[in-house]
Scaffold this motif. Structure first.
Motif, PDB file in Angstrom:
ATOM      1  N   SER A  31       0.837  -1.197   0.000  1.00  0.00           N
ATOM      2  CA  SER A  31       0.000   0.000   0.000  1.00  0.00           C
ATOM      3  C   SER A  31       0.872   1.247   0.000  1.00  0.00           C
ATOM      4  O   SER A  31       1.902   1.279   0.687  1.00  0.00           O
ATOM      5  CB  SER A  31      -0.918   0.006   1.236  1.00  0.00           C
ATOM      6  N   GLN A  32       0.474   2.252  -0.785  1.00  0.00           N
ATOM      7  CA  GLN A  32       1.178   3.526  -0.786  1.00  0.00           C
ATOM      8  C   GLN A  32       0.170   4.657  -0.896  1.00  0.00           C
ATOM      9  O   GLN A  32      -0.762   4.593  -1.688  1.00  0.00           O
ATOM     10  CB  GLN A  32       2.171   3.612  -1.941  1.00  0.00           C
ATOM     11  N   ASP A  33       0.378   5.702  -0.087  1.00  0.00           N
ATOM     12  CA  ASP A  33      -0.540   6.837  -0.050  1.00  0.00           C
ATOM     13  C   ASP A  33       0.104   8.067  -0.681  1.00  0.00           C
ATOM     14  O   ASP A  33       1.298   8.297  -0.530  1.00  0.00           O
ATOM     15  CB  ASP A  33      -0.915   7.186   1.395  1.00  0.00           C
ATOM     16  N   ILE A  34      -0.722   8.838  -1.366  1.00  0.00           N
ATOM     17  CA  ILE A  34      -0.330  10.157  -1.857  1.00  0.00           C
ATOM     18  C   ILE A  34      -1.399  11.132  -1.388  1.00  0.00           C
ATOM     19  O   ILE A  34      -2.588  10.933  -1.655  1.00  0.00           O
ATOM     20  CB  ILE A  34      -0.220  10.203  -3.386  1.00  0.00           C
ATOM     21  N   THR A  35      -0.989  12.178  -0.679  1.00  0.00           N
ATOM     22  CA  THR A  35      -1.923  13.141  -0.109  1.00  0.00           C
ATOM     23  C   THR A  35      -1.644  14.528  -0.665  1.00  0.00           C
ATOM     24  O   THR A  35      -0.492  14.960  -0.719  1.00  0.00           O
ATOM     25  CB  THR A  35      -1.808  13.187   1.429  1.00  0.00           C
ATOM     26  N   THR A  36      -2.706  15.214  -1.102  1.00  0.00           N
ATOM     27  CA  THR A  36      -2.576  16.615  -1.494  1.00  0.00           C
ATOM     28  C   THR A  36      -3.053  17.473  -0.345  1.00  0.00           C
ATOM     29  O   THR A  36      -3.953  17.088   0.402  1.00  0.00           O
ATOM     30  CB  THR A  36      -3.407  16.933  -2.747  1.00  0.00           C
ATOM     31  N   ARG A  37      -2.441  18.655  -0.207  1.00  0.00           N
ATOM     32  CA  ARG A  37      -2.800  19.538   0.902  1.00  0.00           C
ATOM     33  C   ARG A  37      -3.386  20.848   0.382  1.00  0.00           C
ATOM     34  O   ARG A  37      -3.267  21.890   0.994  1.00  0.00           O
ATOM     35  CB  ARG A  37      -1.580  19.807   1.777  1.00  0.00           C
ATOM     36  N   ASP A  38      -4.031  20.784  -0.804  1.00  0.00           N
ATOM     37  CA  ASP A  38      -4.660  21.970  -1.355  1.00  0.00           C
ATOM     38  C   ASP A  38      -5.806  22.405  -0.458  1.00  0.00           C
ATOM     39  O   ASP A  38      -6.520  21.580   0.112  1.00  0.00           O
ATOM     40  CB  ASP A  38      -5.219  21.704  -2.758  1.00  0.00           C
ATOM     41  N   ASP A  39      -6.018  23.711  -0.341  1.00  0.00           N
ATOM     42  CA  ASP A  39      -7.179  24.209   0.388  1.00  0.00           C
ATOM     43  C   ASP A  39      -8.433  23.865  -0.412  1.00  0.00           C
ATOM     44  O   ASP A  39      -8.422  23.828  -1.625  1.00  0.00           O
ATOM     45  CB  ASP A  39      -7.071  25.728   0.566  1.00  0.00           C
ATOM     46  N   PRO A  40      -9.593  23.668   0.268  1.00  0.00           N
ATOM     47  CA  PRO A  40      -9.776  23.792   1.696  1.00  0.00           C
ATOM     48  C   PRO A  40      -9.530  22.504   2.483  1.00  0.00           C
ATOM     49  O   PRO A  40      -9.296  22.537   3.670  1.00  0.00           O
ATOM     50  CB  PRO A  40     -11.243  24.192   1.815  1.00  0.00           C
ATOM     51  N   GLY A  41      -9.595  21.328   1.842  1.00  0.00           N
ATOM     52  CA  GLY A  41      -9.489  20.131   2.650  1.00  0.00           C
ATOM     53  C   GLY A  41      -8.557  19.076   2.122  1.00  0.00           C
ATOM     54  O   GLY A  41      -8.203  18.145   2.826  1.00  0.00           O
ATOM     55  N   GLY A  42      -8.157  19.195   0.864  1.00  0.00           N
ATOM     56  CA  GLY A  42      -7.224  18.241   0.303  1.00  0.00           C
ATOM     57  C   GLY A  42      -7.870  16.922  -0.062  1.00  0.00           C
ATOM     58  O   GLY A  42      -9.084  16.733   0.024  1.00  0.00           O
ATOM     59  N   TRP A  67      -9.934   9.595  -1.523  1.00  0.00           N
ATOM     60  CA  TRP A  67     -10.749  10.217  -0.475  1.00  0.00           C
ATOM     61  C   TRP A  67     -10.715  11.727  -0.656  1.00  0.00           C
ATOM     62  O   TRP A  67      -9.659  12.312  -0.895  1.00  0.00           O
ATOM     63  CB  TRP A  67     -10.185   9.851   0.896  1.00  0.00           C
ATOM     64  N   VAL A  68     -11.887  12.356  -0.590  1.00  0.00           N
ATOM     65  CA  VAL A  68     -11.996  13.807  -0.714  1.00  0.00           C
ATOM     66  C   VAL A  68     -12.639  14.342   0.546  1.00  0.00           C
ATOM     67  O   VAL A  68     -13.735  13.923   0.917  1.00  0.00           O
ATOM     68  CB  VAL A  68     -12.833  14.217  -1.948  1.00  0.00           C
ATOM     69  N   GLY A  69     -11.940  15.266   1.224  1.00  0.00           N
ATOM     70  CA  GLY A  69     -12.454  15.829   2.464  1.00  0.00           C
ATOM     71  C   GLY A  69     -12.948  17.247   2.304  1.00  0.00           C
ATOM     72  O   GLY A  69     -13.056  17.983   3.282  1.00  0.00           O
ATOM     73  N   SER A  70     -13.237  17.646   1.078  1.00  0.00           N
ATOM     74  CA  SER A  70     -13.746  18.996   0.822  1.00  0.00           C
ATOM     75  C   SER A  70     -14.729  18.905  -0.329  1.00  0.00           C
ATOM     76  O   SER A  70     -15.099  17.813  -0.752  1.00  0.00           O
ATOM     77  CB  SER A  70     -12.590  19.940   0.477  1.00  0.00           C
ATOM     78  N   ASP A  71     -15.161  20.062  -0.839  1.00  0.00           N
ATOM     79  CA  ASP A  71     -16.093  20.042  -1.955  1.00  0.00           C
ATOM     80  C   ASP A  71     -15.456  19.372  -3.166  1.00  0.00           C
ATOM     81  O   ASP A  71     -14.245  19.391  -3.351  1.00  0.00           O
ATOM     82  CB  ASP A  71     -16.522  21.465  -2.329  1.00  0.00           C
ATOM     83  N   ARG A  72     -16.300  18.807  -3.998  1.00  0.00           N
ATOM     84  CA  ARG A  72     -15.819  18.067  -5.165  1.00  0.00           C
ATOM     85  C   ARG A  72     -15.139  18.994  -6.167  1.00  0.00           C
ATOM     86  O   ARG A  72     -15.380  20.203  -6.183  1.00  0.00           O
ATOM     87  CB  ARG A  72     -17.010  17.373  -5.835  1.00  0.00           C
ATOM     88  N   ASP A  78     -15.879  19.366  -9.123  1.00  0.00           N
ATOM     89  CA  ASP A  78     -16.873  19.995  -9.992  1.00  0.00           C
ATOM     90  C   ASP A  78     -17.584  21.148  -9.292  1.00  0.00           C
ATOM     91  O   ASP A  78     -18.550  21.697  -9.818  1.00  0.00           O
ATOM     92  CB  ASP A  78     -17.904  18.975 -10.475  1.00  0.00           C
ATOM     93  N   ALA A  79     -17.102  21.533  -8.094  1.00  0.00           N
ATOM     94  CA  ALA A  79     -17.574  22.699  -7.342  1.00  0.00           C
ATOM     95  C   ALA A  79     -18.921  22.485  -6.671  1.00  0.00           C
ATOM     96  O   ALA A  79     -19.442  23.389  -6.036  1.00  0.00           O
ATOM     97  CB  ALA A  79     -17.645  23.943  -8.225  1.00  0.00           C
ATOM     98  N   LEU A  80     -19.486  21.273  -6.762  1.00  0.00           N
ATOM     99  CA  LEU A  80     -20.724  20.996  -6.047  1.00  0.00           C
ATOM    100  C   LEU A  80     -20.427  20.778  -4.578  1.00  0.00           C
ATOM    101  O   LEU A  80     -19.449  20.116  -4.233  1.00  0.00           O
ATOM    102  CB  LEU A  80     -21.393  19.732  -6.607  1.00  0.00           C
ATOM    103  N   PRO A  81     -21.237  21.326  -3.672  1.00  0.00           N
ATOM    104  CA  PRO A  81     -21.051  21.006  -2.252  1.00  0.00           C
ATOM    105  C   PRO A  81     -21.226  19.507  -2.047  1.00  0.00           C
ATOM    106  O   PRO A  81     -21.914  18.836  -2.806  1.00  0.00           O
ATOM    107  CB  PRO A  81     -22.170  21.799  -1.563  1.00  0.00           C
ATOM    108  N   ASN A  82     -20.590  18.978  -1.017  1.00  0.00           N
ATOM    109  CA  ASN A  82     -20.637  17.542  -0.787  1.00  0.00           C
ATOM    110  C   ASN A  82     -22.062  17.008  -0.707  1.00  0.00           C
ATOM    111  O   ASN A  82     -22.389  15.990  -1.287  1.00  0.00           O
ATOM    112  CB  ASN A  82     -19.883  17.190   0.498  1.00  0.00           C
TER     113      ASN A  82
END
Length: 250
Positions: free
Chosen positions: A129-140, A213-218, A220-224
């Motif tokens: 297993s290997q993880d890649i994480t982005t830290r872009d605002d607002p949630g990555g 995994w997405v911890g912020s809005d998609r 496509d700019a739609l709220p979760n």
């Protein structure tokens, strides 16, 4: 250190090849627990010329520098910035008559803090297993590539059970065949989080699993909440259509 530079607003620079336009790949990335910055560029210059530039540049500054590869179709040049605790590297390849370079900045001293409870699920029987994480605002977001012991259907059920145990609901499921091999995509969601899982057949006892995994809005700019509602509605429409087609069949 990279984090110190970030907090001070003086971002450490990626390797740059003169005269080429560099395109960043995400913002700050976490790969296998280590901080990275990535970018790519293309140039009409030969692979030898690009490799020679970086090797001479870094060696001229006094940094330990290594050149690897066949130096015809591909090469890797990397330098250790020992005082700063950084590694700068460039992976160079020939592609469609051009030279393509992938630049990387890696922090050797600071590891990313673990965030239990966030990200893709951990599956029993995982071989790699290997993880890649982005830290872009607002949630990555977080991506996990895994090789899991078990048949495609067994691992698919394992994913569904684990997601349900963690409070996720299935909002969409699709199955397709790629090059004759079955592949499944599952979309799960809970409040403020979404996980998309793609399962691919490797052999009768092994399955490849890619999760996002997405911890912020998609994107496509739609709220979760709206995105989940639309995905669930689409899934329900598909199920009704399948049921109607089955009932109409002779």
């Amino acid at each position: 250190m990279l984090l110190v530079a970030l907090s001070a607003g003086a971002e450490q620079e990626l390797p740059v090849y003169p005269g080429a336009v560099h395109t960043r790949i995400g913002n700050d990335l976490v790969i296998a627990g280590e901080y990275y910055r990535l970018a790519y560029f293309t140039t009409d210059d030969s692979l030898d010329k690009v490799v020679d530039y970086f090797a001479k540049h870094w060696r001229g500054l006094g940094y330990p520098t290594v050149v690897e590869g066949d130096l015809q179709d591909e090469a890797v040049v990397s330098a250790l910035y020992t005082r700063e605790g950084l590694q700068r590297g460039v992976v160079v390849r020939r592609y469609l008559g051009k030279t393509v370079g992938f630049c990387a900045l890696r922090d050797l001293w600071v590891r990313a803090p673990k965030k239990p409870g966030a990200g893709p699920v951990k599956l029993e029987g995982t071989l790699f297993s290997q993880d890649i994480t982005t830290r872009d605002d607002p949630g990555g977001s977080q991506h996990r590539s895994s090789l899991v012991q078990g048949s495609l259907n067994e691992v698919r059920q394992r994913v569904s059970d684990t997601m349900t145990q963690q409070g996720f609901s299935l909002v969409r499921e699709a199955g397709v065949k790629v090059a004759g091999e079955q592949r499944f995509t599952l979309e799960h969601a809970r409040k403020g989080e979404q996980v998309v899982t793609t399962l691919s057949h490797v052999d009768d006892e092994t399955t490849a699993v890619l999760q996002m995994w997405v911890g912020s809005d998609r994107p496509d700019a739609l709220p979760n909440g709206e995105a989940v509602r639309q995905s669930r509605a689409a899934y329900e429409r598909e199920q009704r259509a399948k049921k109607a087609a089955k009932e109409a069949a002779p």
